[in-house]
Motif scaffolding. Structure first.
Motif, PDB file in Angstrom:
ATOM      1  N   GLY A   1       8.577  15.781  39.552  1.00 55.33           N
ATOM      2  CA  GLY A   1       9.753  16.589  39.221  1.00 55.33           C
ATOM      3  C   GLY A   1       9.918  16.843  37.744  1.00 55.33           C
ATOM      4  N   ALA A   2       8.818  16.755  36.978  1.00 51.60           N
ATOM      5  CA  ALA A   2       8.911  16.911  35.520  1.00 51.60           C
ATOM      6  C   ALA A   2       9.439  18.300  35.142  1.00 51.60           C
ATOM      7  CB  ALA A   2       7.540  16.674  34.888  1.00 51.60           C
ATOM      8  N   GLU A   3       8.911  19.351  35.793  1.00 53.64           N
ATOM      9  CA  GLU A   3       9.348  20.705  35.476  1.00 53.64           C
ATOM     10  C   GLU A   3      10.808  20.916  35.878  1.00 53.64           C
ATOM     11  OE1 GLU A   3       8.954  24.692  34.115  1.00 53.64           O
ATOM     12  OE2 GLU A   3       7.905  22.809  33.738  1.00 53.64           O
TER      13      GLU A   3
ATOM     14  N   LEU B   1      16.540  21.360  34.159  1.00 56.10           N
ATOM     15  CA  LEU B   1      17.878  20.775  34.210  1.00 56.10           C
ATOM     16  C   LEU B   1      18.364  20.406  32.818  1.00 56.10           C
ATOM     17  CD1 LEU B   1      20.218  19.550  35.970  1.00 56.10           C
ATOM     18  CD2 LEU B   1      18.960  17.395  35.861  1.00 56.10           C
ATOM     19  N   TYR B   2      17.496  19.810  32.037  1.00 56.33           N
ATOM     20  CA  TYR B   2      17.882  19.386  30.688  1.00 56.33           C
ATOM     21  C   TYR B   2      18.188  20.599  29.804  1.00 56.33           C
ATOM     22  CZ  TYR B   2      17.702  17.086  26.148  1.00 56.33           C
ATOM     23  OH  TYR B   2      18.013  16.625  24.885  1.00 56.33           O
TER      24      TYR B   2
ATOM     25  N   THR C   1      27.060  11.823  35.789  1.00 58.96           N
ATOM     26  CA  THR C   1      27.296  13.094  36.479  1.00 58.96           C
ATOM     27  C   THR C   1      26.196  13.336  37.509  1.00 58.96           C
ATOM     28  OG1 THR C   1      28.366  14.035  34.523  1.00 58.96           O
ATOM     29  CG2 THR C   1      27.568  15.582  36.181  1.00 58.96           C
ATOM     30  N   TRP C   2      26.585  13.826  38.673  1.00 58.63           N
ATOM     31  CA  TRP C   2      25.629  14.194  39.715  1.00 58.63           C
ATOM     32  C   TRP C   2      25.576  15.707  39.821  1.00 58.63           C
ATOM     33  CZ3 TRP C   2      27.846  10.536  44.093  1.00 58.63           C
ATOM     34  CH2 TRP C   2      27.708   9.207  43.673  1.00 58.63           C
ATOM     35  N   THR C   3      24.372  16.272  39.794  1.00 61.57           N
ATOM     36  CA  THR C   3      24.197  17.730  39.843  1.00 61.57           C
ATOM     37  C   THR C   3      23.366  18.110  41.058  1.00 61.57           C
ATOM     38  OG1 THR C   3      24.333  17.981  37.435  1.00 61.57           O
ATOM     39  CG2 THR C   3      23.246  19.740  38.660  1.00 61.57           C
ATOM     40  N   VAL C   4      23.880  19.051  41.820  1.00 60.26           N
ATOM     41  CA  VAL C   4      23.139  19.603  42.958  1.00 60.26           C
ATOM     42  C   VAL C   4      22.111  20.604  42.441  1.00 60.26           C
ATOM     43  CG1 VAL C   4      23.316  21.029  45.044  1.00 60.26           C
ATOM     44  CG2 VAL C   4      25.036  19.278  44.582  1.00 60.26           C
TER      45      VAL C   4
ATOM     46  N   ALA D   1      15.513  28.975  35.880  1.00 56.06           N
ATOM     47  CA  ALA D   1      16.750  28.430  36.438  1.00 56.06           C
ATOM     48  C   ALA D   1      17.963  29.075  35.801  1.00 56.06           C
ATOM     49  CB  ALA D   1      16.806  26.910  36.230  1.00 56.06           C
ATOM     50  N   SER D   2      19.049  29.052  36.536  1.00 54.83           N
ATOM     51  CA  SER D   2      20.341  29.486  36.017  1.00 54.83           C
ATOM     52  C   SER D   2      21.404  28.539  36.556  1.00 54.83           C
ATOM     53  CB  SER D   2      20.654  30.929  36.437  1.00 54.83           C
ATOM     54  OG  SER D   2      20.831  31.015  37.838  1.00 54.83           O
TER      55      SER D   2
END
Length: 382
Positions: free
Chosen positions: A99-101, A106-107, A181-184, A246-247
């Motif tokens: 899941g590196a990409e 996300l970062y 924080t949890w992000t979907v 991503a957005s």
């Protein structure tokens, strides 16, 4: 040796849950496996909370596609096999290398003031059955929050109470930030062209993600230092390539609407209790029996159902046969007040029925008079 005390009777909530599950299994059919209620179906159900038929069928795990086919009204509904394969391939690419990409995206979009995710915890969520996986996911979320680092949960299992019955949901991923924080994270195969994607598809993804946010909030309430972010990371292919981009999608509005609509759903045990004895939705039953079973549960058909429910074509035909104004759309239904059939509307417009003091009746008669006047004027000009 004296015999021990008799086992304590099950608590009332547990007894009610067991009774409801047994009843729903009877409705589904004794040899029919339940169809899981996913977030997409749940979002569609929340968009039409007045439909007791869909609430019961989804809650019982009935395969509505098979039921519609058995009723003679199959619907061309669902994702194509090509799109399914393409979506799985893109998701596997995005989640490759631990899941590196995915974490990089996300970062970049939602990293905040935290350090770059160089070491990411990816917990094992394997467990027996959906209940076991949901419990394992909740434990992994609490452990990751307590550790204070980055974590990525791949296909976690979340539980959400829907009309008194548990629904098990599986988002693509959930990320845990160092601040708790949890992000979907939603991964879709439709493209982002020049930084934006199709508005309808993004809206559908937002409604789906809002369901996951609601389910996560139940776990966060019992987890110290945890909070569920209202911004979701939507990952899609960039332009016409297979490269991910991503957005960020704010789902506060969708979350509020979904929560309110799910609260309005009638409890499944109340709907099931009103059914005739022996009712079943087993697709293997004779068509006449299935017709009667489906008709015994009230529906709230609207044209929007055609894009969201496998039974929509069957419900549309029944609505047309009954002359129900719902077949014309929710907005039309709302404008017609107490007039519930097309026949009543036409009779009121023609002055044959209805109270002239009723604003709806008066408006219909005025519209009919204007139409007749326009037609006469057009005929005179010929």
């Amino acid at each position: 040796m004296r015999p021990g005390p008799p086992p304590a009777p099950p608590q009332e909530p547990e007894r009610r849950v067991a009774t409801l599950r047994r009843r729903l299994a009877e409705l589904r059919g004794p040899d029919v496996a339940p169809r899981p209620l996913d977030a997409r179906a749940l979002a569609a159900l929340a968009a039409n909370p007045g439909c007791r038929r869909r609430a019961l069928l989804d809650g019982a795990g009935v395969d509505k596609g098979a039921l519609a086919e058995a009723l003679g009204s199959p619907a061309p509904f669902g994702q194509s096999q090509f799109a399914f394969v393409r979506g799985n391939a893109f998701e596997a690419k995005v989640k490759g290398d631990g899941g590196a990409e995915l974490m990089r995206l996300l970062y970049e979009r939602l990293g905040g003031g935290a350090g770059e995710p160089r070491e990411v915890l990816v917990p094992d969520l394997t467990a027996a059955g959906p209940e076991g996986r949901a419990a394992r996911t909740a434990l992994a979320l609490r452990e990751a929050t307590g550790a204070g680092g980055w974590a990525l949960l791949d296909h976690p299992m979340l539980a959400l109470d829907v009309a008194g019955s548990p629904a098990y949901l599986e988002p693509d991923a959930v990320a845990v930030h160092p601040d708790g924080t949890w992000t979907v994270i939603e991964i879709k195969s439709f493209p982002m062209l020049d930084g934006s994607a199709d508005a309808a598809k993004v809206g559908a993804a937002a409604r789906q993600s809002a369901v996951y946010v609601l389910a996560l909030e139940r776990i966060a309430e019992l987890t110290e230092g945890a909070g569920v972010g209202h911004r979701v990371l939507l990952v899609c292919p960039k332009d016409f390539s297979n490269l991910p981009t991503a957005s960020v999608v704010d789902v506060r509005k969708q979350r509020a609407v979904t929560r309110r609509q799910l609260t309005r759903l009638t409890r499944l045990e109340d709907i099931a209790a009103a059914l005739p004895e022996g009712t079943t939705f087993d697709p293997g039953c004779p068509r006449q029996q299935l017709d009667a079973a489906v008709a015994s549960v009230d529906a709230a058909y609207a044209p929007e159902c055609l894009a969201a429910c496998e039974l929509a074509f069957h419900c549309r035909e029944r609505a047309k046969e009954a002359g129900a104004v719902e077949a014309l759309g929710r907005s039309v239904r709302g404008e017609l007040g107490g007039l519930t059939t097309v026949g009543e509307v036409l009779a009121a417009a023609a002055g044959k029925e209805g109270d002239p003091a009723d604003p709806t009746v008066a408006a219909l008669r005025r519209a009919a008079a204007l139409r007749a006047e326009a037609l006469e004027g057009g005929a005179a000009c010929r």
